[in-house]
Design a protein around this motif. Structure first.
Motif, mmCIF file in Angstrom:
data_model
loop_
_atom_site.group_PDB
_atom_site.id
_atom_site.type_symbol
_atom_site.label_atom_id
_atom_site.label_comp_id
_atom_site.label_asym_id
_atom_site.label_seq_id
_atom_site.Cartn_x
_atom_site.Cartn_y
_atom_site.Cartn_z
ATOM 1 N N LEU A 90 0.825 -1.201 0.000
ATOM 2 C CA LEU A 90 0.000 0.000 0.000
ATOM 3 C C LEU A 90 0.864 1.257 0.000
ATOM 4 C CD1 LEU A 90 -2.734 -1.087 2.584
ATOM 5 C CD2 LEU A 90 -2.848 -1.186 0.099
ATOM 6 N N ASP A 91 1.974 1.225 0.714
ATOM 7 C CA ASP A 91 2.890 2.379 0.728
ATOM 8 C C ASP A 91 3.470 2.624 -0.666
ATOM 9 O OD1 ASP A 91 2.493 2.848 3.410
ATOM 10 O OD2 ASP A 91 4.255 1.708 4.055
ATOM 11 N N ILE A 92 3.797 1.542 -1.375
ATOM 12 C CA ILE A 92 4.303 1.681 -2.745
ATOM 13 C C ILE A 92 3.245 2.314 -3.634
ATOM 14 C CG2 ILE A 92 4.997 0.384 -4.803
ATOM 15 C CD1 ILE A 92 6.363 -1.610 -2.979
ATOM 16 N N TYR A 93 1.976 1.899 -3.447
ATOM 17 C CA TYR A 93 0.881 2.486 -4.225
ATOM 18 C C TYR A 93 0.793 3.989 -3.961
ATOM 19 C CZ TYR A 93 -3.822 3.416 -5.973
ATOM 20 O OH TYR A 93 -4.893 3.940 -6.643
ATOM 21 N N ARG A 94 0.919 4.390 -2.696
ATOM 22 C CA ARG A 94 0.848 5.813 -2.353
ATOM 23 C C ARG A 94 1.962 6.603 -3.043
ATOM 24 N NH1 ARG A 94 -0.102 3.421 2.894
ATOM 25 N NH2 ARG A 94 -2.219 3.837 3.659
ATOM 26 N N GLU A 95 3.165 6.034 -3.056
ATOM 27 C CA GLU A 95 4.310 6.715 -3.664
ATOM 28 C C GLU A 95 4.141 6.875 -5.173
ATOM 29 O OE1 GLU A 95 7.760 4.515 -2.621
ATOM 30 O OE2 GLU A 95 7.598 4.942 -0.461
ATOM 31 N N ARG A 96 3.576 5.861 -5.805
ATOM 32 C CA ARG A 96 3.453 5.874 -7.263
ATOM 33 C C ARG A 96 2.202 6.601 -7.751
ATOM 34 N NH1 ARG A 96 5.092 -0.438 -8.648
ATOM 35 N NH2 ARG A 96 7.306 -0.263 -8.065
ATOM 36 N N ASN A 97 1.269 6.856 -6.855
ATOM 37 C CA ASN A 97 0.006 7.497 -7.235
ATOM 38 C C ASN A 97 -0.246 8.720 -6.360
ATOM 39 O OD1 ASN A 97 -1.440 5.339 -9.181
ATOM 40 N ND2 ASN A 97 -0.383 4.247 -7.529
ATOM 41 N N TYR A 98 0.640 9.675 -6.479
ATOM 42 C CA TYR A 98 0.514 10.902 -5.680
ATOM 43 C C TYR A 98 -0.795 11.613 -6.028
ATOM 44 C CZ TYR A 98 1.522 15.428 -3.602
ATOM 45 O OH TYR A 98 1.461 16.580 -2.848
ATOM 46 N N GLY A 99 -1.519 12.023 -5.022
ATOM 47 C CA GLY A 99 -2.793 12.695 -5.236
ATOM 48 C C GLY A 99 -3.956 11.738 -5.411
ATOM 49 N N PHE A 100 -3.773 10.455 -5.034
ATOM 50 C CA PHE A 100 -4.841 9.464 -5.143
ATOM 51 C C PHE A 100 -6.032 9.871 -4.278
ATOM 52 C CE2 PHE A 100 -2.180 8.165 -1.603
ATOM 53 C CZ PHE A 100 -3.104 7.901 -0.612
ATOM 54 N N ASP A 101 -7.219 9.394 -4.661
ATOM 55 C CA ASP A 101 -8.399 9.656 -3.843
ATOM 56 C C ASP A 101 -8.771 8.405 -3.058
ATOM 57 O OD1 ASP A 101 -9.771 7.945 -5.586
ATOM 58 O OD2 ASP A 101 -10.403 9.598 -6.859
ATOM 59 N N ASP A 102 -9.709 8.550 -2.120
ATOM 60 C CA ASP A 102 -10.095 7.437 -1.250
ATOM 61 C C ASP A 102 -10.635 6.258 -2.047
ATOM 62 O OD1 ASP A 102 -9.340 8.595 1.081
ATOM 63 O OD2 ASP A 102 -11.329 9.296 1.654
ATOM 64 N N GLU A 103 -11.415 6.535 -3.079
ATOM 65 C CA GLU A 103 -12.047 5.451 -3.833
ATOM 66 C C GLU A 103 -11.017 4.609 -4.575
ATOM 67 O OE1 GLU A 103 -15.641 4.631 -7.068
ATOM 68 O OE2 GLU A 103 -15.126 6.675 -6.464
ATOM 69 N N SER A 104 -10.065 5.249 -5.255
ATOM 70 C CA SER A 104 -9.069 4.485 -6.012
ATOM 71 C C SER A 104 -8.184 3.671 -5.071
ATOM 72 C CB SER A 104 -8.212 5.423 -6.871
ATOM 73 O OG SER A 104 -7.500 6.350 -6.065
ATOM 74 N N PHE A 105 -7.862 4.240 -3.911
ATOM 75 C CA PHE A 105 -7.035 3.503 -2.950
ATOM 76 C C PHE A 105 -7.805 2.308 -2.381
ATOM 77 C CE2 PHE A 105 -5.095 2.587 1.149
ATOM 78 C CZ PHE A 105 -3.745 2.574 0.819
ATOM 79 N N ALA A 106 -9.081 2.522 -2.069
ATOM 80 C CA ALA A 106 -9.906 1.447 -1.525
ATOM 81 C C ALA A 106 -10.070 0.321 -2.548
ATOM 82 C CB ALA A 106 -11.271 1.980 -1.104
ATOM 83 N N LYS A 107 -10.235 0.672 -3.813
ATOM 84 C CA LYS A 107 -10.357 -0.350 -4.865
ATOM 85 C C LYS A 107 -9.066 -1.143 -4.994
ATOM 86 C CE LYS A 107 -13.915 1.772 -7.770
ATOM 87 N NZ LYS A 107 -14.206 2.413 -9.084
#
Length: 206
Positions: A90-107
């Motif tokens: 999940l941390d890697i996802y955060r780093e690669r998707n700066y500015g992500f929203d709650d829905e995309s992260f939850a999916k």
């Protein structure tokens, strides 16, 4: 003379065909036989280990891992997600998707659960077909949070009733898993993002 020549020709033809049989036909039948070997713990563990090359080690494959009831042809698998390693994903996802929203992260989070609790086992038919039924006991660390039932239909493992009862809800940036435990609903916090005013729900069986 013609008959003798015909026999020699047939013999030569067989000699030419034999290498093809050795390299193609025999391995084909060996593979089919291997599909119906008894699904021992070692065998099923080796299948799940193949995914470690494409994904960090998010599964605990230690014993007790599997049991197989030969009479009922039922394979049971304990799939334990390692929370710390999934958090790393999940941390890697955060780093690669700066500015992500709650829905995309939850999916993304729910897709990881589906992949490990459901998807890996659905594809086990490519590796073994001995079991008529499979039951996955899905753990988050040491906590049993979901069970998934499969039935073999036309050499494929299909999720059947009772369908997995696991829900992800997001409240103000915090992710919680909702599952049944001892007849009551348990709420388990699994991640935290920046605080928002959102509310989202996702089901594992969607």
């Amino acid at each position: 003379m013609s008959k003798k020549w015909f026999s020699v020709e047939r013999a030569l033809s067989l000699l030419l065909i034999m290498p093809i049989m050795l390299t193609a036909v025999i391995p084909f039948f060996r593979e089919k036989i291997n599909l119906y070997k008894t699904p021992t713990t070692t065998l099923i563990r080796s299948y799940f280990k193949t995914f470690e090359y494409s994904q960090p080690k998010v599964l605990d494959l230690s014993d007790p891992f599997t049991t197989f009831d030969n009479q009922n042809k039922t394979l049971e698998i304990n799939i334990r997600l390692i929370p710390d390693w999934l958090s790393y994903d999940l941390d890697i996802y955060r780093e690669r998707n700066y500015g992500f929203d709650d829905e995309s992260f939850a999916k993304f989070f729910m897709n990881q659960l589906k992949l490990n609790y459901v998807g890996r086992t659905e594809r086990i038919n490519e590796f073994n077909l001995k079991a008529d039924h499979i039951i996955v006991h899905g753990y988050w660390g040491d906590e049993l949070i979901v069970e998934v039932y499969y039935t073999k239909i036309n050499d494929e493992y299909i999720v059947t009733e009772p369908y997995p009862n696991l829900k992800l809800i997001v409240e103000n940036g915090e992710g919680f898993l909702l599952y049944q435990h001892d007849g009551s609903i348990t709420k388990l916090k699994v991640y935290e993002n920046k605080e928002t005013n959102s509310y989202l729900e996702f089901n594992l069986h969607d």
